[in-house]
Design an enzyme around this catalytic site. Structure first.
Site, PDB file in Angstrom:
ATOM      1  N   GLU A 139      69.619  56.707  74.035  1.00 26.81           N
ATOM      2  CA  GLU A 139      68.860  55.561  73.507  1.00 26.81           C
ATOM      3  C   GLU A 139      69.809  54.615  72.800  1.00 26.81           C
ATOM      4  O   GLU A 139      70.852  55.036  72.316  1.00 26.81           O
ATOM      5  CB  GLU A 139      67.836  56.042  72.462  1.00 26.81           C
ATOM      6  CG  GLU A 139      66.783  56.948  73.020  1.00 26.81           C
ATOM      7  CD  GLU A 139      65.950  57.615  71.928  1.00 26.81           C
ATOM      8  OE1 GLU A 139      66.177  57.312  70.735  1.00 26.81           O
ATOM      9  OE2 GLU A 139      65.097  58.416  72.278  1.00 26.81           O
ATOM     10  N   LYS A 172      71.113  52.655  69.679  1.00 25.99           N
ATOM     11  CA  LYS A 172      71.014  52.850  68.229  1.00 25.99           C
ATOM     12  C   LYS A 172      70.772  51.480  67.626  1.00 25.99           C
ATOM     13  O   LYS A 172      71.675  50.645  67.550  1.00 25.99           O
ATOM     14  CB  LYS A 172      72.282  53.477  67.671  1.00 25.99           C
ATOM     15  CG  LYS A 172      72.156  53.789  66.199  1.00 25.99           C
ATOM     16  CD  LYS A 172      73.289  54.662  65.722  1.00 25.99           C
ATOM     17  CE  LYS A 172      73.031  55.188  64.326  1.00 25.99           C
ATOM     18  NZ  LYS A 172      72.907  54.145  63.322  1.00 25.99           N
ATOM     19  N   ASP A 202      69.908  48.514  65.052  1.00 31.19           N
ATOM     20  CA  ASP A 202      70.405  48.226  63.714  1.00 31.19           C
ATOM     21  C   ASP A 202      69.325  47.487  62.926  1.00 31.19           C
ATOM     22  O   ASP A 202      69.321  46.266  62.859  1.00 31.19           O
ATOM     23  CB  ASP A 202      71.663  47.365  63.861  1.00 31.19           C
ATOM     24  CG  ASP A 202      72.387  47.209  62.550  1.00 31.19           C
ATOM     25  OD1 ASP A 202      72.107  47.984  61.625  1.00 31.19           O
ATOM     26  OD2 ASP A 202      73.228  46.303  62.457  1.00 31.19           O
ATOM     27  N   TYR A 260      61.141  55.367  68.202  1.00 30.16           N
ATOM     28  CA  TYR A 260      62.087  56.225  68.907  1.00 30.16           C
ATOM     29  C   TYR A 260      61.880  57.720  68.698  1.00 30.16           C
ATOM     30  O   TYR A 260      62.614  58.528  69.263  1.00 30.16           O
ATOM     31  CB  TYR A 260      63.534  55.855  68.574  1.00 30.16           C
ATOM     32  CG  TYR A 260      63.867  55.800  67.094  1.00 30.16           C
ATOM     33  CD1 TYR A 260      63.795  56.927  66.307  1.00 30.16           C
ATOM     34  CD2 TYR A 260      64.263  54.607  66.506  1.00 30.16           C
ATOM     35  CE1 TYR A 260      64.101  56.880  64.963  1.00 30.16           C
ATOM     36  CE2 TYR A 260      64.573  54.546  65.159  1.00 30.16           C
ATOM     37  CZ  TYR A 260      64.496  55.679  64.395  1.00 30.16           C
ATOM     38  OH  TYR A 260      64.800  55.621  63.072  1.00 30.16           O
ATOM     39  N   CYS A 287     102.148  59.099  37.798  1.00 33.48           N
ATOM     40  CA  CYS A 287     100.939  58.277  37.845  1.00 33.48           C
ATOM     41  C   CYS A 287     101.273  56.850  37.395  1.00 33.48           C
ATOM     42  O   CYS A 287     101.885  56.670  36.350  1.00 33.48           O
ATOM     43  CB  CYS A 287      99.888  58.884  36.930  1.00 33.48           C
ATOM     44  SG  CYS A 287      98.470  57.811  36.669  1.00 33.48           S
ATOM     45  N   CYS A 337      96.624  62.828  39.793  1.00 31.79           N
ATOM     46  CA  CYS A 337      97.230  62.701  38.477  1.00 31.79           C
ATOM     47  C   CYS A 337      96.637  63.821  37.630  1.00 31.79           C
ATOM     48  O   CYS A 337      95.426  63.931  37.493  1.00 31.79           O
ATOM     49  CB  CYS A 337      96.886  61.342  37.876  1.00 31.79           C
ATOM     50  SG  CYS A 337      97.151  61.300  36.106  1.00 31.79           S
ATOM     51  N   CYS A 388      93.888  60.625  31.589  1.00 34.76           N
ATOM     52  CA  CYS A 388      94.568  59.448  32.147  1.00 34.76           C
ATOM     53  C   CYS A 388      93.681  58.208  32.000  1.00 34.76           C
ATOM     54  O   CYS A 388      92.537  58.201  32.450  1.00 34.76           O
ATOM     55  CB  CYS A 388      94.877  59.690  33.621  1.00 34.76           C
ATOM     56  SG  CYS A 388      95.424  58.213  34.488  1.00 34.76           S
TER      57      CYS A 388
HETATM   58  S1  IVH Z   1      66.818  59.264  65.747  1.00 33.65           S
HETATM   59  C1  IVH Z   1      68.033  62.418  64.850  1.00 33.65           C
HETATM   60  N1  IVH Z   1      67.067  57.213  67.329  1.00 33.65           N
HETATM   61  O1  IVH Z   1      69.831  55.627  62.862  1.00 33.65           O
HETATM   62  C2  IVH Z   1      67.472  61.758  63.666  1.00 33.65           C
HETATM   63  N2  IVH Z   1      67.674  56.924  65.044  1.00 33.65           N
HETATM   64  O2  IVH Z   1      71.632  57.557  61.403  1.00 33.65           O
HETATM   65  C3  IVH Z   1      67.867  60.324  63.547  1.00 33.65           C
HETATM   66  N3  IVH Z   1      68.411  54.676  64.498  1.00 33.65           N
HETATM   67  O3  IVH Z   1      67.900  56.280  60.049  1.00 33.65           O
HETATM   68  C4  IVH Z   1      66.846  59.395  64.001  1.00 33.65           C
HETATM   69  N4  IVH Z   1      68.185  53.824  66.500  1.00 33.65           N
HETATM   70  O4  IVH Z   1      67.347  54.219  61.336  1.00 33.65           O
HETATM   71  C5  IVH Z   1      67.221  57.667  66.074  1.00 33.65           C
HETATM   72  N5  IVH Z   1      67.204  55.499  68.870  1.00 33.65           N
HETATM   73  C6  IVH Z   1      67.355  55.945  67.620  1.00 33.65           C
HETATM   74  C7  IVH Z   1      67.815  55.114  66.570  1.00 33.65           C
HETATM   75  C8  IVH Z   1      67.963  55.656  65.294  1.00 33.65           C
HETATM   76  C9  IVH Z   1      68.528  53.587  65.241  1.00 33.65           C
HETATM   77  C10 IVH Z   1      68.768  54.763  63.061  1.00 33.65           C
HETATM   78  C11 IVH Z   1      67.658  55.263  62.203  1.00 33.65           C
HETATM   79  C12 IVH Z   1      68.218  56.389  61.385  1.00 33.65           C
HETATM   80  C13 IVH Z   1      69.681  56.255  61.616  1.00 33.65           C
HETATM   81  C14 IVH Z   1      70.301  57.630  61.693  1.00 33.65           C
END
Ligand code: IVH
Length: 672
Positions: free
Chosen positions: A114, A116, A118, A225, A407, A425, A430
């Site tokens: 999937e 990721k 943002d 997701y 130091c 140190c 310090c």
């Molecule tokens: S799964 C496995 N799927 O990434 C548990 N997370 O670092 C994690 N995120 O807080 C969640 N896209 O905000 C998952 N396709 C995706 C995602 C996703 C973005 C973010 C999510 C989570 C963070 C985990």
């Protein structure tokens, strides 16, 4: 009483509007024009205005209904929201795959790839078909209740078809689409308002608006997701659950793929390394998840990172520049931290002048020399890194770096403990360490004491008024007034700020004292679990690891902190002067129904991950050991239990299943 026809018409209108809403906002495939849609809404509004008794919260007219809030209430997550481990290149991804294969004893297993996204993670709860709660991730265990704001996001269904589980939670990422963000900013500029800088931050800010009407004005969107939990739970795989969520009307990212081999997964990653910039939303990597839920449970979670998923991060943006000097600073724990002074270089719109070099090993391994041309990387908001040197550009004038022997602050010896990466140190008194610690102690996320900048603290240290952080609380007006930089008003303000800081919650105190790895999130988890400082100080490594989401690294740092005499002295003094040392809302103490019982766990479990069941046993007062002995009371055995099962049978230890374990807990709770 309205006639049935009114009710029928209302129901029909709501169904049609929901249908077209889904076509438009979720599937991006409208079937009717905007004006036809508006006509439906207008008719529904009119009938509802005539019959207010027929308005229900799931009506499409009720997305923006609520009044502004005073503040958000906390929302506990019944199942914590986890983080993800990272793979920064193909090799790390293969290593993850190999580790999972080993643990599963399967060379091939399906994975879901999937994007990721943002944005901002949220959890949405549905009960009996209705959206009943929307919550932010927060620290993963407790977030904020943002239900009214979630209701304003059109791609979030307010109700789901009857086929849905009676109670379930979905998780997803709220995003502000790039195109909508640009249009939104143009409108702001036209209205004479300053534009926003970043879609993710704006999305996060919008979700946390106290007035849902403000949120409603932002064209936020969501991709779901994950299924957090479901009752009843009738899926065997992640892919199945996602397909089912799509059928229930949730917006699922169309780019997700089911794959079988690590090469296929990497192909997917490579496609998006190039392709993500063309997406209409922020994306900083690919998440690869093991598809089967029984495998996921077997793999479990370490700390807060599931072993069954990994984030393949896209390469960060890099630039080449010259390394002019290597300087060091002293951290608040005494570590001597080298950093690079660079010829300023622009990376993605940001001028980078310095980069961290971590420690002497880092510099040696990368063979970085003063005067080298180096590749510098800026990944998201993280501190810039020096990735490598460009050896071909060397002239012969480059010089290797040597760690200072003394130091730079107190001139005491710098040492390196065996097996440690950092030079330290040795001087606990310090001044540079103490300046850093004080800076941290008074900062916003900690005790939040205004009026103490670096300059002021340096003076206090030089005059010997402060030898450790707790001395802040015994400063007096007369002494302060004699110092440079301290006038009547500033002294009065400072003293009252210090006084007020005694009321900061326990979790902030835990942040302030500067325990390694204990930031805001972790401190909150600790404060929820341990009612007061004594409970925390006396906690063992095991006690700490039993806290949900606390892993071995954090546990070790906490134990090490409290094992140190001078740290204990700081705590004692803070306590004496009246700083908060108790949790406001420690978790209710659970009845210790397993007190005195010893458990061993083996085999593949269905209901619990390994860390969950050991955490549960410990929370209930029981002990968990790694191998079966005569002292063992119960062996909890899952599928494919091996030698431990044999040992238990030999020694006559009672063997129980997971369900047997739950029965045991239930019966012992009943008894007491
Ligand atoms: S799964 C496995 N799927 O990434 C548990 N997370 O670092 C994690 N995120 O807080 C969640 N896209 O905000 C998952 N396709 C995706 C995602 C996703 C973005 C973010 C999510 C989570 C963070 C985990």
């Amino acid at each position: 009483m309205p006639g049935t026809t009114t009710l029928e018409r209302i129901t029909e209108l709501r169904d049609r509007i929901d249908y077209h809403n889904h076509r438009y906002y979720v599937l991006d495939a409208p079937e009717i024009s905007d004006s036809q849609y508006d006509d439906l809404i207008r008719e529904l509004r009119r009938i509802e205005a005539e019959h207010p008794e027929l308005v229900t919260p799931d009506s499409p007219t009720q997305r923006v209904g609520a009044e502004p809030l005073e503040g958000f209430t906390q929302a506990e997550h019944p199942v914590p929201l986890l983080s993800l481990g990272n793979a920064f290149d193909d090799e790390e991804f293969f290593a993850w795959h190999a580790r999972v294969s080993g643990l599963l004893e399967e060379s091939q297993f399906d994975m879901v790839c999937e994007l990721k996204l943002d944005g901002l993670a949220v959890a949405l709860t549905y009960e009996d078909g209705l959206l009943t709660r929307g919550a932010t991730r927060g620290n993963g265990v407790v977030g904020e209740d943002v239900t009214s704001n979630m209701r304003t996001i059109r791609s979030i269904p307010l109700r789901v078809p009857a086929a849905a589980p009676s109670r379930f939670e979905v998780r997803g990422e709220v995003i502000f689409p790039k195109s909508a963000f640009e249009a939104f900013n143009e409108q702001r500029i036209a209205d004479g308002l300053p534009p926003y800088a970043h879609p993710r931050n704006t999305a996060a800010g919008s979700v946390r608006q106290l007035d849902p009407r403000m949120t409603a004005e932002r064209p936020l969107d969501i991709f779901v997701y994950t299924l957090g939990y479901a009752e009843p739970m009738e899926f065997d795989t992640h892919w199945q659950s996602i397909e089912a969520l799509s059928r229930l009307g949730f917006k699922i990212n169309p780019h997700s793929r089911l794959v079988r081999t690590p090469d296929e997964a990497l192909d997917y990653c490579r496609t998006w390394v190039e392709g993500w910039e063309d997406l209409d939303y922020g994306c900083d990597g690919v998440v690869v998840k093991v598809n089967r839920f029984d495998y996921q449970r077997h793999l479990g979670v370490v700390g807060r990172e599931p072993r069954w998923a990994i984030a393949y991060k896209f390469p960060a943006t890099q630039a080449t520049t010259q390394l002019r000097k290597i300087k060091v600073n002293v951290g608040r724990t005494g570590s001597i931290n080298p950093y690079a002074v660079l010829e300023p270089v622009n990376i993605n719109g940001v001028t980078v002048r310095q980069a961290t070099l971590h420690n002497a090993d880092y510099i040696a391994t990368k063979d970085l020399r003063i005067g080298d041309w180096v590749v510098v990387e800026r990944a998201g908001e993280v501190i810039p890194q020096v990735v490598s040197s460009v050896v071909s550009k060397r002239t012969g004038d480059e010089r290797p770096f040597e760690m200072p022997k003394a130091c730079p602050s107190c001139v005491e010896p710098v040492v390196r403990a065996e097996g440690e990466a950092a030079h330290i140190c040795v001087n606990v008194a310090c001044p540079a360490q103490l300046v850093r610690l004080l800076e941290h102690f008074v900062s916003k996320g900690a005790m939040d004491i205004e009026g103490l900048g670096i300059k002021q603290t340096t003076v206090l240290l030089e005059k010997g008024l402060i030898r450790q952080v707790a001395d802040l609380y015994t400063l007096n007006k007369e002494d302060l007034l004699e110092l440079e930089r301290f006038g009547e008003t500033s002294v009065a303000n400072l003293l009252s700020a210090i006084e007020a800081s005694k009321e900061r919650p326990f979790s902030r105190v835990l942040v302030a004292v500067g325990i390694q790895h204990v930031g805001g999130e972790v401190a909150e988890l600790l404060a929820r679990h341990f009612p007061n400082i004594d409970a925390l100080m006396n906690a063992s490594q095991e006690d700490l690891e039993a806290v949900q989401s606390i892993g071995p690294k954090i546990a070790e740092a906490v134990v090490a902190y409290f094992a140190n005499e001078s740290n204990r002295a700081v705590i004692e003094k803070l306590r004496e002067v009246g700083v908060t040392m108790e949790s406001e809302q420690a978790e209710e103490t659970v009845e210790q129904v397993l007190d005195g019982l010893r458990f061993v766990v083996t085999g593949r479990l269905e209901r619990f991950s390994r860390s969950e069941i050991t955490g549960r046993i410990k929370d209930l007062g029981g002990a968990v050991s790694g191998s079966v002995s005569k002292k063992t009371d119960y062996l909890v055995a899952g599928e494919d239990a091996g030698s431990k099962l044999a040992d238990a049978e030999k020694l006559g230890v009672t063997v129980i299943t997971e369900d047997g374990f739950l029965d045991l807990v239930a019966s012992r709770s009943g008894e007491s």
